[in-house]
Scaffold this motif. Structure first.
Motif, PDB file in Angstrom:
ATOM      1  N   TYR A  46     191.827 170.556  38.738  1.00  0.00           N
ATOM      2  CA  TYR A  46     192.162 170.380  38.074  1.00  0.00           C
ATOM      3  C   TYR A  46     193.706 169.681  37.925  1.00  0.00           C
ATOM      4  N   GLY A  47     194.569 170.030  38.924  1.00  0.00           N
ATOM      5  CA  GLY A  47     195.992 169.672  38.952  1.00  0.00           C
ATOM      6  C   GLY A  47     196.271 168.261  39.607  1.00  0.00           C
ATOM      7  N   ALA A  48     197.001 167.714  39.715  1.00  0.00           N
ATOM      8  CA  ALA A  48     197.234 166.254  39.416  1.00  0.00           C
ATOM      9  C   ALA A  48     198.251 166.296  41.444  1.00  0.00           C
ATOM     10  N   VAL A  49     197.217 166.655  42.745  1.00  0.00           N
ATOM     11  CA  VAL A  49     197.569 166.470  43.744  1.00  0.00           C
ATOM     12  C   VAL A  49     197.925 165.015  43.976  1.00  0.00           C
ATOM     13  N   PRO A  50     199.345 164.986  44.948  1.00  0.00           N
ATOM     14  CA  PRO A  50     199.719 163.321  44.758  1.00  0.00           C
ATOM     15  C   PRO A  50     198.987 162.573  46.277  1.00  0.00           C
ATOM     16  N   ALA A  51     198.656 163.734  47.226  1.00  0.00           N
ATOM     17  CA  ALA A  51     197.845 163.250  48.229  1.00  0.00           C
ATOM     18  C   ALA A  51     196.471 163.171  48.400  1.00  0.00           C
ATOM     19  N   ARG A  52     195.573 164.073  47.010  1.00  0.00           N
ATOM     20  CA  ARG A  52     194.301 163.144  46.769  1.00  0.00           C
ATOM     21  C   ARG A  52     193.995 162.861  45.935  1.00  0.00           C
ATOM     22  N   ILE A  53     195.370 162.217  45.465  1.00  0.00           N
ATOM     23  CA  ILE A  53     194.901 160.709  43.981  1.00  0.00           C
ATOM     24  C   ILE A  53     194.924 159.523  45.118  1.00  0.00           C
ATOM     25  N   LEU A  54     196.063 159.821  45.641  1.00  0.00           N
ATOM     26  CA  LEU A  54     196.389 158.412  46.872  1.00  0.00           C
ATOM     27  C   LEU A  54     194.883 158.174  47.810  1.00  0.00           C
ATOM     28  N   ALA A  55     194.524 159.057  47.888  1.00  0.00           N
ATOM     29  CA  ALA A  55     193.478 159.279  49.218  1.00  0.00           C
ATOM     30  C   ALA A  55     192.143 159.185  48.113  1.00  0.00           C
ATOM     31  N   ASP A  56     191.888 158.907  47.186  1.00  0.00           N
ATOM     32  CA  ASP A  56     190.850 158.949  46.181  1.00  0.00           C
ATOM     33  C   ASP A  56     191.000 158.509  44.405  1.00  0.00           C
ATOM     34  N   PRO A  57     191.478 157.336  45.211  1.00  0.00           N
ATOM     35  CA  PRO A  57     192.151 157.314  42.744  1.00  0.00           C
ATOM     36  C   PRO A  57     191.060 157.449  41.579  1.00  0.00           C
ATOM     37  N   LEU A  58     190.048 156.548  42.408  1.00  0.00           N
ATOM     38  CA  LEU A  58     188.939 156.566  41.614  1.00  0.00           C
ATOM     39  C   LEU A  58     188.935 158.231  41.283  1.00  0.00           C
ATOM     40  N   ALA A 110     201.561 158.693  33.084  1.00  0.00           N
ATOM     41  CA  ALA A 110     202.759 157.709  33.784  1.00  0.00           C
ATOM     42  C   ALA A 110     203.840 158.856  34.818  1.00  0.00           C
ATOM     43  N   ALA A 111     203.312 159.726  34.430  1.00  0.00           N
ATOM     44  CA  ALA A 111     204.474 160.871  34.364  1.00  0.00           C
ATOM     45  C   ALA A 111     203.757 161.240  36.117  1.00  0.00           C
ATOM     46  N   HIS A 115     205.327 160.621  40.463  1.00  0.00           N
ATOM     47  CA  HIS A 115     205.890 162.558  40.825  1.00  0.00           C
ATOM     48  C   HIS A 115     204.987 161.559  42.184  1.00  0.00           C
ATOM     49  N   THR A 116     204.201 161.231  41.563  1.00  0.00           N
ATOM     50  CA  THR A 116     202.636 160.666  43.361  1.00  0.00           C
ATOM     51  C   THR A 116     203.449 160.229  44.147  1.00  0.00           C
ATOM     52  N   LEU A 117     203.752 159.045  43.894  1.00  0.00           N
ATOM     53  CA  LEU A 117     204.759 157.871  44.622  1.00  0.00           C
ATOM     54  C   LEU A 117     205.935 158.112  44.436  1.00  0.00           C
ATOM     55  N   LEU A 118     206.699 159.648  44.638  1.00  0.00           N
ATOM     56  CA  LEU A 118     207.771 159.559  44.474  1.00  0.00           C
ATOM     57  C   LEU A 118     207.388 161.026  45.746  1.00  0.00           C
ATOM     58  N   ALA A 119     206.307 161.714  45.591  1.00  0.00           N
ATOM     59  CA  ALA A 119     206.064 162.618  46.447  1.00  0.00           C
ATOM     60  C   ALA A 119     204.044 162.374  47.191  1.00  0.00           C
ATOM     61  N   PRO A 120     204.402 161.747  47.608  1.00  0.00           N
ATOM     62  CA  PRO A 120     203.060 160.853  48.262  1.00  0.00           C
ATOM     63  C   PRO A 120     201.974 161.673  49.711  1.00  0.00           C
ATOM     64  N   LEU A 121     202.968 162.822  49.706  1.00  0.00           N
ATOM     65  CA  LEU A 121     202.117 163.044  50.819  1.00  0.00           C
ATOM     66  C   LEU A 121     202.080 164.685  50.691  1.00  0.00           C
ATOM     67  N   TRP A 194     210.361 166.917  39.400  1.00  0.00           N
ATOM     68  CA  TRP A 194     211.620 166.211  38.534  1.00  0.00           C
ATOM     69  C   TRP A 194     211.650 164.903  38.091  1.00  0.00           C
ATOM     70  N   TRP A 195     210.620 163.952  39.200  1.00  0.00           N
ATOM     71  CA  TRP A 195     210.292 162.286  38.658  1.00  0.00           C
ATOM     72  C   TRP A 195     209.229 162.620  37.781  1.00  0.00           C
ATOM     73  N   ALA A 196     208.654 163.419  37.482  1.00  0.00           N
ATOM     74  CA  ALA A 196     207.117 163.399  36.676  1.00  0.00           C
ATOM     75  C   ALA A 196     208.251 163.483  35.350  1.00  0.00           C
ATOM     76  N   HIS A 197     209.411 163.734  35.205  1.00  0.00           N
ATOM     77  CA  HIS A 197     210.032 164.326  33.904  1.00  0.00           C
ATOM     78  C   HIS A 197     210.507 162.736  33.575  1.00  0.00           C
TER      79      HIS A 197
END
Length: 222
Positions: A46-58, A110-111, A115-121, A194-197
């Motif tokens: 249930y946590g938001a993992v940037p790499a996973r979000i970008l790999a499988d957005p849906l 949006a937060a 965070h995902t866009l600033l830490a995509p990996l 920080w970027w989520a804030h």
């Protein structure tokens, strides 16, 4: 500065704010009772993992909502709930209960995206309500810039309670998040998102006109 309360009474009981706080506490208690393996499973799912979000957005999109109800400890939870309690009631008062919940979740999403866009990996799960609450702070600044926030201000070995205008308190808070974010940009050792804030605060400022209800005219107004 630590906010204690604001000098800005609301006109209605903050049902949605209390419900969001209750949900966050309930989820945290569930996490605390899950054991190490169960806790890891909950955060991973249930946590938001940037790499996973970008790999499988849906497939990972729901985690941009669920991560806001997860917290990493009592201090993390307590700090977030304090800010939500101080600032949430007045914003909810202007948006309505359902509108405030929608606003809160959208600011949190949006937060998470910021965070995902600033830490995509990054493969670290993002958890915590601070991004959504940052959106509430942004909305509060737009709606109540002259409200005064009673704040605990550390002065060396001593502390003092000072009434700080929202137009001073909240921009200072935002600048601190932005500077901290810039200082850790590209760092793999970033602990605080920080970027989520920053993203949540900016989203809150932008979304205010969409969610704020028109005030009813007083009796006798034509």
């Amino acid at each position: 500065m630590i906010p204690l309360r604001d000098e800005n009474p609301s006109r209605s009981f903050p049902v949605a704010t209390v419900a969001l706080m209750g949900a966050s506490v309930a989820v945290f208690l569930r996490m605390a009772s899950a054991g190490d393996a169960g806790l890891l499973a909950l955060v991973t799912a249930y946590g938001a993992v940037p790499a996973r979000i970008l790999a499988d957005p849906l497939g990972a999109a729901p985690t941009l909502l669920t991560y806001t109800f997860l917290h990493g400890g009592w201090i993390h939870l307590g700090g977030n709930m304090l800010y939500l309690w101080v600032f949430g009631d007045n914003v909810e008062d202007r948006m309505g209960h359902a509108g405030f919940v929608a606003f809160y979740l959208l600011a949190g999403a949006a937060a998470g995206l910021a965070h995902t866009l600033l830490a995509p990996l990054s493969d670290r799960p993002l958890v915590g309500a601070s991004g959504a609450i940052a959106g509430v702070l942004g909305a509060y600044l737009v709606l109540f810039p002259r409200a005064r926030i009673l704040s605990l201000v550390p002065l060396g070995l001593f502390t003092r309670v000072v009434a700080v205008p929202a137009v001073v308190f909240l921009p200072l808070w935002f600048v601190l998040q932005l500077v901290s974010g810039l200082a850790t940009l590209g760092s793999e050792a970033e602990v605080v998102a920080w970027w989520a804030h920053v993203g949540g605060f900016v989203a809150g400022v932008i979304l205010v006109p969409v969610f704020v209800r028109r005030r009813r005219p007083p009796p006798g107004w034509w």
